[in-house]
Design an enzyme around this catalytic site. Structure first.
Site, short mmCIF file in Angstrom:
data_model
loop_
_atom_site.label_atom_id
_atom_site.label_comp_id
_atom_site.label_asym_id
_atom_site.label_seq_id
_atom_site.Cartn_x
_atom_site.Cartn_y
_atom_site.Cartn_z
N GLU A 1 0.74 -1.27 -0.15
CA GLU A 1 0.09 -0.05 0.08
C GLU A 1 0.94 1.30 -0.05
O GLU A 1 1.84 1.31 0.78
CB GLU A 1 -0.93 -0.10 1.22
N GLN A 2 0.65 2.28 -0.88
CA GLN A 2 1.40 3.26 -1.04
C GLN A 2 1.56 4.22 0.16
O GLN A 2 2.21 5.14 0.37
CB GLN A 2 1.19 4.10 -2.46
N ARG B 1 -16.83 3.45 5.54
CA ARG B 1 -15.52 2.86 4.78
C ARG B 1 -14.49 2.32 5.47
O ARG B 1 -14.01 1.41 5.37
CB ARG B 1 -15.26 3.57 3.57
N TYR C 1 -27.53 8.97 4.17
CA TYR C 1 -27.79 7.57 5.03
C TYR C 1 -27.16 7.53 6.12
O TYR C 1 -25.74 8.07 6.24
CB TYR C 1 -27.49 6.32 4.29
N ASP D 1 -11.46 -1.03 -8.94
CA ASP D 1 -11.49 -0.04 -9.69
C ASP D 1 -10.55 0.05 -10.73
O ASP D 1 -10.48 0.81 -11.79
CB ASP D 1 -11.21 1.34 -8.96
#
Length: 392
Positions: free
Chosen positions: A35-36, A105, A208, A286
């Site tokens: 992970e960067q 998230r 929401y 993505d």
């Protein structure tokens, strides 16, 4: 093929990359996530986990606490002026085993990363990918000069994927003429456990609740003539946000008033990748199929990818056969979901008063006289089970 002992490098510590890392690690693979960023984190955003994505969470054996991830009772389409409901999709009608959750998230990322580490998977931070070389023994060339060799390199490196470019070449995105504002705000309106879409001329707002109803996630989309940068990390002026949606009434105005540091990004349309894998290299999330946020399926598609990539590989006689089967399973599904998301924007943004009122009248009639039919139009989306018994 035998997963046990396979050496896998996952480029990207987002939802799809971590879910794939966990699935392969639990089957015995040696897995390292690169992970960067300086930490595995995702802040300031919510997501909707529909039944198709939740099937993967369940298959991975991960618990979603009801308080931290409230179950959505409905999707409610509303007129922007006073928040009057136009159509209510009662998610309870989906039936047993078809939950729809509203999740922060960051909470999902934390849960996945913790599970990867608990299973013995490694997560290395500050690891920026420079290039990738497919082959019998593929290599990832990192910006710091390191070379990483593995049996399989997974490109879960997001919107501006280096791995996608290596497999497909450059594909300039197309600006949609829309920008999105994003914020998580205190729940000052006692927002019920449902996803609301407030529809107005050339604009809409999605809201929401999150985290046991203490917070509300906001995404406000506005049509604009131009935009230059595609980024998830820009911030906007809250006064501009409130001015752009000043004619939105009901609870929406009160929630927008709480947005102190909203994120702001341009929405760009990308084609689904033509090539999802090379020798020893594959795309997911993505990196393979960036999607617009008009169907709430970005995270769900990434979870589907992660599981079906793992399942296709374990069911195939070889890694190459597994990657081929994975692309065959996923490519048309991704295209259909993204096409549906692309088509939703104009429906939310109807501007001509007569046309908008007529469209809302049709939706109200459908919700009143045929509620099950209105919900069944999403069966192809929500009832898709990526964890079903192995196929093709």
């Amino acid at each position: 093929m035998k997963i046990d002992g396979l050496n896998i490098a996952v480029i990207g510590g987002g939802i799809g990359g971590l879910a794939a890392a966990l699935a392969f690690r639990r089957a015995g693979a040696s897995v390292t996530v690169y992970e960067q960023a300086e930490a595995i984190r995702e802040v300031g955003a919510g997501l909707q986990l529909s039944p198709n994505g939740l099937k993967v969470i369940e298959a991975l054996g991960l618990p979603l606490a009801p308080g931290g991830a409230p179950r959505a009772a409905a999707v409610s389409l509303r007129d922007y002026r006073a928040g009057r409901e136009v159509l209510r999709l009662d998610l309870g009608r989906l039936g047993p085993g078809m939950e729809y959750r509203l999740v922060h998230r960051a909470d999902l990322i934390d849960m996945l990363a913790s599970a990867v580490r608990e299973e013995g998977g490694k997560i290395r931070l500050l690891q920026k990918l420079g290039s990738v070389s497919p082959g019998a023994r593929p290599e990832a060339h990192m910006a710091n000069g390191d070379r990483i060799s593995a049996d399989l390199i997974l490109g879960a490196d997001g919107l501006h994927s280096v791995v996608r470019a290596a497999l497909n070449g450059a594909a300039p995105p197309h600006f949609t003429g829309q920008v999105a504002w994003r914020a998580v705000v205190p729940n000052v309106v006692n927002h019920p456990p449902e996803a609301r879409v407030h529809m107005g001329p050339h604009r809409h707002v999605v809201s929401y609740p999150l985290r046991d109803g203490a917070e509300v996630n906001l995404v406000a989309v506005q049509e604009r003539a131009d935009w230059t940068e595609e980024s998830w990390s820009l911030t906007g002026d809250p006064a501009d946000l409130r001015a752009a949606f000043s004619d939105f009434g009901g609870d929406t105005a009160r929630l927008l008033a709480e947005a102190d540091v909203p994120g702001l990004w341009g929405l760009f349309r990308h084609p689904v990748a033509e090539t999802w894998h090379g020798e020893g290299v594959a795309l997911l999330g993505d990196a393979a199929h960036p999607t617009l946020p008009f169907l709430a399926q970005g995270a769900n598609l990434a979870l589907e990818d992660a599981w079906e990539l793992f399942d296709a590989c374990r069911a195939a006689p070889s890694l190459e056969a597994g990657l081929t089967a994975y692309q065959k399973r996923r490519q048309e599904r991704a295209r259909r979901v993204i096409a549906a998301a692309n088509g939703n924007a104009w429906k939310y943004h109807l501007a001509m008063p007569g046309l908008r009122d007529a469209a809302h009248l049709v939706l109200r009639a459908g919700g009143k006289f045929a509620p099950d039919l209105m919900l069944r139009q999403f069966d192809w989306l929500y009832r898709y089970d990526p964890t079903a018994p192995t196929f093709g």
